[in-house]
Design a protein around this motif. Structure first.
Motif, PDB file in Angstrom:
ATOM      1  N   TYR A   1       0.822  -1.230  -0.032  1.00  8.52           N
ATOM      2  CA  TYR A   1       0.026  -0.171  -0.019  1.00  8.52           C
ATOM      3  C   TYR A   1       0.975   1.335   0.230  1.00  8.52           C
ATOM      4  CZ  TYR A   1      -3.305  -3.561   1.560  1.00  8.52           C
ATOM      5  OH  TYR A   1      -4.068  -4.652   1.514  1.00  8.52           O
ATOM      6  N   LEU A   2       0.250   2.268  -0.619  1.00  9.54           N
ATOM      7  CA  LEU A   2       1.157   3.659  -0.518  1.00  9.54           C
ATOM      8  C   LEU A   2       1.560   4.063   0.698  1.00  9.54           C
ATOM      9  CD1 LEU A   2       2.153   5.909  -2.237  1.00  9.54           C
ATOM     10  CD2 LEU A   2      -0.062   7.209  -2.197  1.00  9.54           C
TER      11      LEU A   2
ATOM     12  N   LYS B   1      -1.946  10.921  -6.663  1.00  5.45           N
ATOM     13  CA  LYS B   1      -1.969  10.775  -5.396  1.00  5.45           C
ATOM     14  C   LYS B   1      -0.398  10.226  -5.165  1.00  5.45           C
ATOM     15  CE  LYS B   1      -6.538   8.526  -4.368  1.00  5.45           C
ATOM     16  NZ  LYS B   1      -7.311   7.238  -4.010  1.00  5.45           N
TER      17      LYS B   1
ATOM     18  N   TYR C   1       2.236  -3.006  -6.111  1.00  7.83           N
ATOM     19  CA  TYR C   1       1.028  -2.852  -6.055  1.00  7.83           C
ATOM     20  C   TYR C   1       0.543  -1.672  -5.227  1.00  7.83           C
ATOM     21  CZ  TYR C   1       2.210  -7.991  -6.148  1.00  7.83           C
ATOM     22  OH  TYR C   1       2.424  -9.074  -6.801  1.00  7.83           O
ATOM     23  N   TRP C   2       1.391  -0.648  -4.502  1.00 10.05           N
ATOM     24  CA  TRP C   2       1.371   0.454  -4.021  1.00 10.05           C
ATOM     25  C   TRP C   2       0.880   1.644  -4.873  1.00 10.05           C
ATOM     26  CZ3 TRP C   2       4.642   3.778  -6.221  1.00 10.05           C
ATOM     27  CH2 TRP C   2       5.736   3.046  -6.758  1.00 10.05           C
ATOM     28  N   TRP C   3       1.069   1.291  -6.123  1.00  7.52           N
ATOM     29  CA  TRP C   3       0.921   2.317  -7.327  1.00  7.52           C
ATOM     30  C   TRP C   3      -0.687   2.595  -7.280  1.00  7.52           C
ATOM     31  CZ3 TRP C   3       4.754   4.122 -10.823  1.00  7.52           C
ATOM     32  CH2 TRP C   3       4.185   4.909 -11.833  1.00  7.52           C
ATOM     33  N   THR C   4      -1.074   4.019  -7.368  1.00  7.40           N
ATOM     34  CA  THR C   4      -2.404   4.482  -7.323  1.00  7.40           C
ATOM     35  C   THR C   4      -2.395   5.195  -8.401  1.00  7.40           C
ATOM     36  OG1 THR C   4      -1.951   6.304  -5.786  1.00  7.40           O
ATOM     37  CG2 THR C   4      -2.681   4.168  -4.744  1.00  7.40           C
ATOM     38  N   THR C   5      -3.098   6.607  -8.386  1.00 11.72           N
ATOM     39  CA  THR C   5      -2.947   7.394  -9.459  1.00 11.72           C
ATOM     40  C   THR C   5      -2.068   8.213  -9.438  1.00 11.72           C
ATOM     41  OG1 THR C   5      -4.107   9.421  -8.093  1.00 11.72           O
ATOM     42  CG2 THR C   5      -5.571   7.580  -9.279  1.00 11.72           C
TER      43      THR C   5
ATOM     44  N   ARG D   1       5.513   2.036 -13.747  1.00 10.18           N
ATOM     45  CA  ARG D   1       5.189   0.824 -12.883  1.00 10.18           C
ATOM     46  C   ARG D   1       5.520  -0.479 -13.696  1.00 10.18           C
ATOM     47  NH1 ARG D   1      -1.656   0.095 -12.252  1.00 10.18           N
ATOM     48  NH2 ARG D   1      -1.487  -1.369 -10.404  1.00 10.18           N
TER      49      ARG D   1
END
Length: 236
Positions: A58-59, A92, A85-89, A80
């Motif tokens: 998670y981020l 963010k 897996y922590w990659w969001t937008t 990426r």
């Protein structure tokens, strides 16, 4: 001012999941990354890191890993990988880095930026259709990644070529392997006259599939960290 590349850092300072379990070639790999990085990278340089950067899920868990990455010399341009897996937008990610003071880290996805006289873009890619485990779901993702590659190329073209003399594409998955030299990724990349495509992802026995060659006018180069013995390689 130079551009370097080193993929698949797999930093594991936040999550206890070091890569040492994958063989002796990964022994003390984080220490080796730091030592080699500091030996060659200057503060004014840029390092391209196409994926698999941190083992965090998670981020909220990435701070120790990115504190380490941020502390290394140079600007880091990150795209990426399949284990990020922590990659969001992007918003963010960028806001989180700013809030933590990680000022040397930026992210790139399906867009293009200019670094010195190079235009750089990035997309993740996917496993290729000749993979024995390639499914109908993989086909959908593969086609989506082809569309994202189109976005990369279109955005690269908007930058004035008078001031940008080299096009570099970052991908995590290899767009080409020895058992699948001709595919839609290769066609799009070469037809767009991209000068250099760097990729990672391949480790261990997978590295026997590596293609490092110039096809049409595009050079393909693997920059997976263990393949390079954890030494950043100069790209310009």
């Amino acid at each position: 001012m130079a551009i370097y590349g080193l993929s698949d850092l797999h930093i594991a300072k936040a999550i206890d999941k070091p890569m040492d379990v994958f063989g002796s070639s990964w022994d003390h790999y984080m220490e080796r990354i730091e030592e080699n990085w500091r030996a060659v990278i200057k503060p004014e340089d840029t390092v391209l890191v196409p994926g698999d950067v941190s083992w965090a899920t998670y981020l909220s868990e990435v701070d120790k890993d990115f504190d380490f990455i941020n502390s290394l010399p140079g600007a880091k341009l990150i795209s990426r990988g399949n284990h990020d897996y922590w990659w969001t937008t992007l918003r963010k990610l960028e806001n989180h880095m700013i809030s933590k003071g990680f000022t040397t880290v930026s992210f790139l996805q399906n867009k293009a930026v200019q670094v010195e006289d190079a235009v750089i873009s990035a997309t993740r890619g996917w496993i290729l259709p000749n993979d024995s485990e390639f499914t109908s779901e993989d086909k959908k993702i593969f086609e989506r990644e082809l569309a994202r590659l189109d976005l990369c190329i279109a955005d690269m073209k908007r930058i004035d070529p008078e001031h940008a003399h080299k096009w570099i594409l970052m991908m995590h998955y290899p767009p080409i392997i020895k058992t699948y030299l001709k595919n839609e990724f290769v066609t799009k990349i070469t037809e767009a006259s991209i000068d250099l495509c760097v990729y990672g992802h391949l480790h261990g026995l997978g590295q026997r599939l590596i293609v490092e060659d110039t096809i049409v006018n595009t050079e393909f180069k693997c920059i997976a960290a263990d393949y390079l013995k954890f030494m950043p390689v100069r790209l310009n």
